[in-house]
Each structure stands twice: as C-alpha cells, then as structure tokens.
Write a protein that holds these residues in place. Sequence first.
Motif, PDB file in Angstrom:
ATOM      1  N   GLU A 125     -11.125 -10.361  26.713  1.00 40.83           N
ATOM      2  CA  GLU A 125     -12.099 -11.178  25.982  1.00 40.83           C
ATOM      3  C   GLU A 125     -13.302 -10.329  25.553  1.00 40.83           C
ATOM      4  OE1 GLU A 125     -13.082 -14.472  28.533  1.00 40.83           O
ATOM      5  OE2 GLU A 125     -10.997 -15.143  28.603  1.00 40.83           O
ATOM      6  N   MET A 126     -13.774  -9.473  26.452  1.00 43.61           N
ATOM      7  CA  MET A 126     -14.936  -8.638  26.136  1.00 43.61           C
ATOM      8  C   MET A 126     -14.584  -7.588  25.090  1.00 43.61           C
ATOM      9  SD  MET A 126     -18.119  -8.073  26.373  1.00 43.61           S
ATOM     10  CE  MET A 126     -18.593  -9.146  27.721  1.00 43.61           C
ATOM     11  N   LEU A 127     -13.401  -6.983  25.201  1.00 46.47           N
ATOM     12  CA  LEU A 127     -12.978  -6.001  24.210  1.00 46.47           C
ATOM     13  C   LEU A 127     -12.884  -6.663  22.829  1.00 46.47           C
ATOM     14  CD1 LEU A 127     -12.141  -3.060  23.724  1.00 46.47           C
ATOM     15  CD2 LEU A 127      -9.784  -3.734  24.234  1.00 46.47           C
ATOM     16  N   ALA A 128     -12.342  -7.863  22.781  1.00 44.73           N
ATOM     17  CA  ALA A 128     -12.259  -8.600  21.512  1.00 44.73           C
ATOM     18  C   ALA A 128     -13.658  -8.914  20.985  1.00 44.73           C
ATOM     19  CB  ALA A 128     -11.456  -9.884  21.702  1.00 44.73           C
ATOM     20  N   ARG A 129     -14.560  -9.282  21.885  1.00 42.44           N
ATOM     21  CA  ARG A 129     -15.929  -9.626  21.479  1.00 42.44           C
ATOM     22  C   ARG A 129     -16.648  -8.419  20.883  1.00 42.44           C
ATOM     23  NH1 ARG A 129     -18.460 -12.509  18.937  1.00 42.44           N
ATOM     24  NH2 ARG A 129     -20.675 -12.653  19.225  1.00 42.44           N
ATOM     25  N   VAL A 130     -16.606  -7.282  21.574  1.00 41.77           N
ATOM     26  CA  VAL A 130     -17.307  -6.106  21.055  1.00 41.77           C
ATOM     27  C   VAL A 130     -16.636  -5.591  19.786  1.00 41.77           C
ATOM     28  CG1 VAL A 130     -18.343  -5.459  23.258  1.00 41.77           C
ATOM     29  CG2 VAL A 130     -16.173  -4.459  22.618  1.00 41.77           C
ATOM     30  N   ARG A 131     -15.329  -5.721  19.709  1.00 37.97           N
ATOM     31  CA  ARG A 131     -14.619  -5.340  18.488  1.00 37.97           C
ATOM     32  C   ARG A 131     -15.147  -6.155  17.302  1.00 37.97           C
ATOM     33  NH1 ARG A 131      -8.265  -6.683  17.471  1.00 37.97           N
ATOM     34  NH2 ARG A 131      -7.782  -5.037  15.971  1.00 37.97           N
ATOM     35  N   GLY A 132     -15.303  -7.441  17.499  1.00 42.06           N
ATOM     36  CA  GLY A 132     -15.839  -8.303  16.445  1.00 42.06           C
ATOM     37  C   GLY A 132     -17.251  -7.912  16.054  1.00 42.06           C
TER      38      GLY A 132
ATOM     39  N   LEU B  32      -4.262  -7.377  28.398  1.00 44.29           N
ATOM     40  CA  LEU B  32      -5.252  -7.474  29.472  1.00 44.29           C
ATOM     41  C   LEU B  32      -5.318  -8.897  29.998  1.00 44.29           C
ATOM     42  CD1 LEU B  32      -7.986  -5.164  27.957  1.00 44.29           C
ATOM     43  CD2 LEU B  32      -6.752  -4.752  30.099  1.00 44.29           C
ATOM     44  N   GLY B  33      -5.384  -9.864  29.085  1.00 46.15           N
ATOM     45  CA  GLY B  33      -5.304 -11.271  29.457  1.00 46.15           C
ATOM     46  C   GLY B  33      -6.370 -11.774  30.421  1.00 46.15           C
TER      47      GLY B  33
ATOM     48  N   ASP C 213      -4.899  -5.229  19.080  1.00 43.88           N
ATOM     49  CA  ASP C 213      -4.555  -6.638  19.334  1.00 43.88           C
ATOM     50  C   ASP C 213      -3.677  -6.746  20.574  1.00 43.88           C
ATOM     51  OD1 ASP C 213      -5.866  -7.419  16.978  1.00 43.88           O
ATOM     52  OD2 ASP C 213      -4.001  -7.577  15.809  1.00 43.88           O
ATOM     53  N   GLY C 214      -2.694  -5.861  20.667  1.00 43.25           N
ATOM     54  CA  GLY C 214      -1.782  -5.871  21.814  1.00 43.25           C
ATOM     55  C   GLY C 214      -2.491  -5.580  23.120  1.00 43.25           C
ATOM     56  N   ARG C 215      -3.406  -4.634  23.103  1.00 51.56           N
ATOM     57  CA  ARG C 215      -4.154  -4.313  24.327  1.00 51.56           C
ATOM     58  C   ARG C 215      -4.961  -5.521  24.790  1.00 51.56           C
ATOM     59  NH1 ARG C 215      -5.888   0.404  26.325  1.00 51.56           N
ATOM     60  NH2 ARG C 215      -3.644   0.704  26.369  1.00 51.56           N
TER      61      ARG C 215
ATOM     62  N   GLU D  15     -12.800   1.690  26.103  1.00 52.11           N
ATOM     63  CA  GLU D  15     -11.885   1.849  27.231  1.00 52.11           C
ATOM     64  C   GLU D  15     -12.016   0.666  28.186  1.00 52.11           C
ATOM     65  OE1 GLU D  15     -12.736   6.424  28.040  1.00 52.11           O
ATOM     66  OE2 GLU D  15     -14.295   5.204  27.086  1.00 52.11           O
ATOM     67  N   THR D  16     -10.907   0.332  28.828  1.00 54.17           N
ATOM     68  CA  THR D  16     -10.932  -0.758  29.805  1.00 54.17           C
ATOM     69  C   THR D  16     -10.485  -0.223  31.155  1.00 54.17           C
ATOM     70  OG1 THR D  16      -8.715  -1.411  29.055  1.00 54.17           O
ATOM     71  CG2 THR D  16     -10.567  -2.641  28.152  1.00 54.17           C
ATOM     72  N   TYR D  17     -11.278  -0.531  32.158  1.00 47.96           N
ATOM     73  CA  TYR D  17     -10.990  -0.154  33.535  1.00 47.96           C
ATOM     74  C   TYR D  17     -10.960  -1.422  34.378  1.00 47.96           C
ATOM     75  CZ  TYR D  17     -12.174   4.459  31.762  1.00 47.96           C
ATOM     76  OH  TYR D  17     -12.203   5.619  31.027  1.00 47.96           O
ATOM     77  N   LYS D  18     -10.645  -1.277  35.624  1.00 47.74           N
ATOM     78  CA  LYS D  18     -10.543  -2.443  36.507  1.00 47.74           C
ATOM     79  C   LYS D  18     -11.858  -3.226  36.574  1.00 47.74           C
ATOM     80  CE  LYS D  18      -9.211  -3.798  41.154  1.00 47.74           C
ATOM     81  NZ  LYS D  18      -8.777  -3.350  42.478  1.00 47.74           N
ATOM     82  N   GLU D  19     -12.966  -2.514  36.647  1.00 48.16           N
ATOM     83  CA  GLU D  19     -14.265  -3.159  36.839  1.00 48.16           C
ATOM     84  C   GLU D  19     -15.152  -3.230  35.607  1.00 48.16           C
ATOM     85  OE1 GLU D  19     -15.168  -4.593  39.772  1.00 48.16           O
ATOM     86  OE2 GLU D  19     -13.217  -4.026  40.608  1.00 48.16           O
TER      87      GLU D  19
END
Length: 143
Positions: A37-44, A31-32, A25-27, A75-79
């Motif tokens: 948004e995409m990480l939250a979407r795929v998590r769901g 990211l903001g 949740d914190g990550r 994982e989240t990267y710049k792009e």
Amino acid sequence: MKKAVTAKKSSATKTEGASPSKLIDGRIRELGDWRGEMLARVRGLIKQADPDVVEEWKWRGVPVWEHDGIICTGETYKEVVKLTFAKGAALADPTGLFNSSLEGNVRRAIDIREGETINEKALKTLIRAAVELNASRKKPTKR
C-alpha cells in the motif's frame, strides 16, 4: 547423491517481456500488506510530482523512478519501505524527510514504517527538486 535445490522466484522478479510498470504492479500485489500500500502511495505521489517520470526495474527487482537520471528507488524490507534518492545529499530537505543513509556524500533515504504517514507536499517538492537537479546536470547533446 545431492538433490538440486531451486529457489522459488516471486512473480515480481520474472522480468521476461514485462514492462517495468507491470513489474512494479506485480511487486505491489505480491507484498499484499502495508508495504504494498505504501509503495503504491509513494509511486502515485512521484507520478503526480513529475508526470514525465519513467519507471524502471533494476538490480533484480528494485522499482526505480527516473527523469534525466535516477530520482529515487523504492525498496521494500520487512520493517520499512525505503525511498533512496540517488543525489539526495545535494537536495534541500527543510521538512526533514530524509531519515536514513544520512552519513553518505551522495544518497539520502526516507524509511517509512508501518503506521507512519508521509508529508505528501514535502515529498512532491523533493521529487521536483531531484528532477531539477538531474536536468541541470544533464550533458548537452552533440549536434
């Protein structure tokens, strides 16, 4: 005289006492942007595909989803937001979601870039297939 430099820790990497789900949740909050948004979407979508999935926080800040073993990491990267499937090379991917780490013998990944959409039905199918593969390789418990 040298001055000590301390690295600023992000809120998502402070792991003491926080559950993996709270850290994820914190990550997402940290990211903001589209990546959060995409990480939250795929998590769901992962949770919809496998309601019994277990969330973990490993390797100093990587969200991990498990069921009888690792399903995938987020994982989240710049792009990109990268979903790496631990045993992806052993999974059928008829819709071609895997677009990264294709040369390996074990893992496969999906790189999602800003503005891209993901085939939700195909991702859920891939998640379920990964869970089935993990379950099929699970060692029987000793009595």
